[in-house]
Design a protein around this motif. Structure first.
Motif, short mmCIF file in Angstrom:
data_model
loop_
_atom_site.label_atom_id
_atom_site.label_comp_id
_atom_site.label_asym_id
_atom_site.label_seq_id
_atom_site.Cartn_x
_atom_site.Cartn_y
_atom_site.Cartn_z
N PHE A 134 0.81 -1.22 0.00
CA PHE A 134 0.00 0.00 0.00
C PHE A 134 0.85 1.27 0.00
CE2 PHE A 134 -2.36 -3.37 2.23
CZ PHE A 134 -3.45 -3.49 1.38
N THR A 135 2.12 1.15 -0.36
CA THR A 135 2.98 2.34 -0.45
C THR A 135 2.42 3.31 -1.49
OG1 THR A 135 4.95 1.05 0.11
CG2 THR A 135 5.30 3.17 -0.99
N ASP A 136 2.23 4.55 -1.07
CA ASP A 136 1.63 5.56 -1.95
C ASP A 136 2.72 6.20 -2.80
OD1 ASP A 136 -0.14 7.18 -3.18
OD2 ASP A 136 -0.60 8.43 -1.44
N TRP A 137 3.04 5.54 -3.91
CA TRP A 137 4.10 6.02 -4.77
C TRP A 137 3.69 7.31 -5.49
CZ3 TRP A 137 8.94 4.08 -4.99
CH2 TRP A 137 9.15 2.80 -4.47
N ASP A 138 4.68 8.20 -5.67
CA ASP A 138 4.49 9.41 -6.45
C ASP A 138 5.29 9.27 -7.75
OD1 ASP A 138 6.02 12.32 -6.97
OD2 ASP A 138 3.84 12.45 -6.63
N PRO A 139 4.74 9.64 -8.90
CA PRO A 139 5.47 9.48 -10.17
C PRO A 139 6.87 10.07 -10.16
CG PRO A 139 3.19 10.01 -10.62
CD PRO A 139 3.36 10.13 -9.13
N LYS A 140 7.03 11.25 -9.54
CA LYS A 140 8.36 11.86 -9.48
C LYS A 140 9.31 11.02 -8.61
CE LYS A 140 6.87 16.63 -10.25
NZ LYS A 140 6.83 18.02 -9.69
N GLN A 141 8.77 10.49 -7.51
CA GLN A 141 9.57 9.63 -6.63
C GLN A 141 10.00 8.36 -7.37
OE1 GLN A 141 7.27 7.95 -3.49
NE2 GLN A 141 9.03 7.03 -2.44
N ILE A 142 9.09 7.82 -8.17
CA ILE A 142 9.40 6.62 -8.95
C ILE A 142 10.54 6.91 -9.91
CG2 ILE A 142 8.52 5.08 -10.75
CD1 ILE A 142 5.78 5.24 -9.36
N HIS A 143 10.47 8.05 -10.61
CA HIS A 143 11.52 8.38 -11.58
C HIS A 143 12.86 8.57 -10.88
CE1 HIS A 143 13.18 9.66 -15.38
NE2 HIS A 143 13.71 10.71 -14.77
N ARG A 144 12.86 9.20 -9.72
CA ARG A 144 14.11 9.38 -8.98
C ARG A 144 14.71 8.03 -8.60
NH1 ARG A 144 11.26 13.66 -6.45
NH2 ARG A 144 10.78 12.34 -4.65
N CYS A 145 13.86 7.08 -8.20
CA CYS A 145 14.34 5.74 -7.84
C CYS A 145 14.91 5.01 -9.06
CB CYS A 145 13.20 4.93 -7.23
SG CYS A 145 12.73 5.46 -5.58
N VAL A 146 14.25 5.19 -10.20
CA VAL A 146 14.73 4.55 -11.44
C VAL A 146 16.14 5.03 -11.75
CG1 VAL A 146 14.42 4.44 -13.95
CG2 VAL A 146 12.46 4.11 -12.42
N VAL A 147 16.34 6.34 -11.63
CA VAL A 147 17.66 6.92 -11.94
C VAL A 147 18.67 6.52 -10.88
CG1 VAL A 147 18.96 9.05 -12.23
CG2 VAL A 147 16.66 8.85 -13.20
N LYS A 148 18.31 6.62 -9.63
CA LYS A 148 19.24 6.31 -8.54
C LYS A 148 19.68 4.85 -8.57
CE LYS A 148 19.79 6.64 -3.52
NZ LYS A 148 19.12 7.02 -2.23
N GLN A 149 18.75 3.95 -8.85
CA GLN A 149 19.07 2.51 -8.87
C GLN A 149 19.57 2.06 -10.25
OE1 GLN A 149 15.85 0.10 -7.30
NE2 GLN A 149 15.36 1.61 -5.72
N ARG A 150 19.58 2.98 -11.21
CA ARG A 150 19.95 2.64 -12.58
C ARG A 150 19.08 1.49 -13.10
NH1 ARG A 150 22.13 6.81 -11.09
NH2 ARG A 150 24.40 7.20 -11.13
N PHE A 151 17.82 1.55 -12.75
CA PHE A 151 16.88 0.47 -13.08
C PHE A 151 16.65 0.44 -14.60
CE2 PHE A 151 12.62 -1.29 -13.76
CZ PHE A 151 12.67 -2.43 -12.98
N GLY A 152 16.95 -0.70 -15.21
CA GLY A 152 16.76 -0.85 -16.64
C GLY A 152 17.82 -0.17 -17.48
N PHE A 153 18.86 0.36 -16.85
CA PHE A 153 19.93 1.03 -17.60
C PHE A 153 20.85 -0.03 -18.21
CE2 PHE A 153 20.28 5.60 -15.86
CZ PHE A 153 18.91 5.68 -15.67
N THR A 154 21.32 0.25 -19.41
CA THR A 154 22.39 -0.57 -19.98
C THR A 154 23.69 -0.15 -19.29
OG1 THR A 154 22.88 1.04 -21.72
CG2 THR A 154 21.21 -0.65 -22.21
N PRO A 155 24.75 -0.96 -19.38
CA PRO A 155 26.02 -0.54 -18.78
C PRO A 155 26.50 0.81 -19.29
CG PRO A 155 26.10 -2.86 -19.37
CD PRO A 155 24.82 -2.34 -19.91
N GLU A 156 26.27 1.09 -20.58
CA GLU A 156 26.69 2.36 -21.15
C GLU A 156 25.88 3.51 -20.55
OE1 GLU A 156 25.85 -0.31 -22.87
OE2 GLU A 156 27.76 -0.92 -23.76
N GLU A 157 24.56 3.31 -20.41
CA GLU A 157 23.71 4.36 -19.84
C GLU A 157 24.04 4.60 -18.38
OE1 GLU A 157 19.69 3.65 -22.58
OE2 GLU A 157 19.96 2.58 -20.69
N ALA A 158 24.32 3.52 -17.64
CA ALA A 158 24.66 3.66 -16.22
C ALA A 158 25.98 4.41 -16.06
CB ALA A 158 24.76 2.28 -15.58
#
Length: 544
Positions: A134-158
């Protein structure tokens, strides 16, 4: 329905109800009901990584499997809860929103309505849903997590993101605290002793008007920094990477970042975590059956096979031609006859209570020449590649048979817990299983060199069969293979279709030989224990 016929991530209550008990235990996992995202495939499809991240976080928030796995109603509630959340979340087109009755609604609102009672998770959903769901995710928070965790990044993108975050350029402005500049500390900051110059270094401030950090640079470097110059620095290491004229800062910064990215991607081989390789024993040049039942003396047919050995069923792979079918069936027929002969048991005992099935090239795995499938109680031999593996896989089948015959709540008897609960009563596993089994178990456990070699194989090679090389069920199967190999030799029979011998599982390193099979006196003790167990289970007047 066989577990092999169910695609991971598609199981629902209807599919679950068609499974047998063993298959239910295997499939009753979150990651089987709702599979983890295939990042490589999603990346190729240009998927929305913010959406994929949110979907995966909801998936991970669920319990990996229900606690009360012995209660069918509880298991069905788990499957129902996971599949209903999976179906809603995986059909979402944007983070935090799902489609309900044709309308976009908040996932949190829907989830609370479906799975909570008051302020708590409802009893029907508590087997699967956690408070994190039931975590109330915020779209901006989600994007920050994607970038911080390098989620889905290729090695070059990371590497590129790391460079952009770590490597910055600053223009020296003397005492002027302007945005992203380098300067000497002013009077306010000089009140702090850590900002003072020393004999060997000078202190500089780096940052912007709202956040500053200080650098102590060697005098030789500090002398190069003057009005109209700029530095390229690492924010993480506080090191100056380059000094240039202010007008050349952009070009220098790009060059340093490119070098940083290249260094990130070109990791020296010694720094790369070496992947374990697969241990592949030498393949048999020819399959030989000499003595005992001779392959040339009989051409087996399925009816003969079923009648003599009482197997529950058999299966052919679509790619086996008629000649291959006859060859495989005949050699397997001879091998089972030879095994019954050397063990002193009736041929029908080889089907282990008339419940086992045999398959030729129809249920294979790309990484295995042969395997035993406990969910269907099937030995699969992959064409002639499975030659020599029959004794090993029958060892697994015997392990499975013991657990089912004595009603032990485990897939294999060797993997059973010390105690288990049934109908409100606690039992000690060793009191239920025959003492002859316990003797084999401890004979293997006391085989120190066997265990040492198997653990070394765990360090060097990937998993084998039903687990690690030193797992109880794999130790048992390899020990049984050696036992059959020794019985064949004692009887003067050569049957490399039945057993090629587990003696091929060895590795030499730094002059030390490691064996993932029992040898010497350890092997003799295990063989004697297996003799007693087989006699107890299958020889009249000695079994229960």
């Amino acid at each position: 329905m066989s577990r092999a016929d169910i695609a991971v991530g598609t199981i629902g209550l209807m599919e679950y109800d068609e499974l047998n008990e063993t298959e239910k235990d295997k499939c009753l996992k979150r990651d089987f009901i709702w599979k983890a995202p295939n990042m490589k495939k999603l990346k190729a499809e240009n998927a929305n990584m913010d959406l994929v991240f949110w979907q995966n976080e909801i998936r991970k928030s669920l319990y990996t499997r229900p606690a009360r796995t012995h209660i069918d109603d509880y298991r069905r509630k788990y499957v129902s809860a996971v599949t209903s959340i999976r179906d809603k979340v995986m059909n979402a087109t944007e983070p935090c929103k799902i489609l309900v009755d044709g309308q976009q609604v908040s996932f949190i609102s829907w989830a609370k309505e479906q799975f909570t009672s008051g302020s708590y998770v409802s009893s029907d959903a508590s087997c699967a849903v956690t408070s994190t769901t039931f975590t109330d995710w915020d779209p901006k928070q989600i994007h920050r997590c994607v970038v911080k965790q390098r989620f889905g990044f290729t090695p070059e993108e990371a590497a590129m993101q790391d460079a952009n975050e770590d490597i910055w350029g600053f223009i020296y402005d003397g005492m002027c605290p302007s945005d992203r500049h380098l300067m000497k500390p002013d009077k306010f900051y000089r009140d702090n002793e850590s900002w003072h110059d020393s004999e060997k270094s000078k202190c500089f401030m780096v940052g912007c008007s709202s956040a500053w950090s200080y650098y102590h640079l060697p005098n030789a470097t500090a002398e190069l920094i003057k009005e109209g110059y700029a530095v390229v620095t690492s924010l993480r290491s506080h090191k100056v990477l380059s000094i240039c004229k202010a007008e050349e800062l952009e070009k220098t910064l790009n060059d340093v970042r490119k070098a940083f990215i290249a260094a990130k991607l070109d990791v020296p081989e010694k720094e790369i975590k070496r992947r374990k390789r697969k241990f592949v024993p030498e393949k048999l040049d020819t399959v030989r059956q000499i003595g005992g039942m001779d392959a040339d003396s009989l051409i087996a047919v399925p009816e003969n096979f079923m009648e003599v050995f009482h197997f529950r069923g058999g299966e052919w792979g679509n790619w086996l031609n008629a000649d291959e079918r006859v060859l495989n069936l005949t050699m397997c027929y001879n091998s089972f006859f030879n095994m019954a002969n050397i063990l002193g048991i009736k041929p029908e005992c080889t089907s282990l209570g008339d419940m086992m099935s045999i398959a030729f090239g129809s249920r294979g795995r790309s990484s295995a020449s042969a395997h035993f499938e406990p969910g269907g109680n099937v030995i699969n031999l992959t064409r002639m590649s499975g030659a020599g593996c029959l004794a090993h896989e029958w060892g697994h089948a015997l392990d499975y048979y013991l657990a089912k015959r004595y009603e032990i709540p485990a897939e294999f008897a060797t993997e059973a817990k010390i105690h288990f609960e049934k109908d409100g009563t606690f039992y000690r596993t060793w009191d239920i299983l025959p003492k002859e089994f316990v003797a084999v178990y401890y004979a293997i456990e006391d085989a120190k060199e066997f265990l040492k070699g198997s653990k070394k194989f765990d360090e060097l090679f990937t998993k084998n069969g039903h687990g690690y090389w030193s797992s109880n069920c794999e130790l048992w199967a390899r020990a049984f293979d050696c036992y059959i190999s020794d019985k064949l030799k004692a009887a003067g029979i050569i049957d490399t279709y039945l057993s090629r011998g587990a003696d091929s599982f060895y590795w030499e390193e730094n002059g030390i030989m490691y064996r993932a099979y029992p040898a010497g006196e350890e092997r003799n003790r295990i063989n004697k224990a297996f003799d007693d167990l087989i006699k107890h289970l299958f020889v009249p007047n000695t079994a229960e």
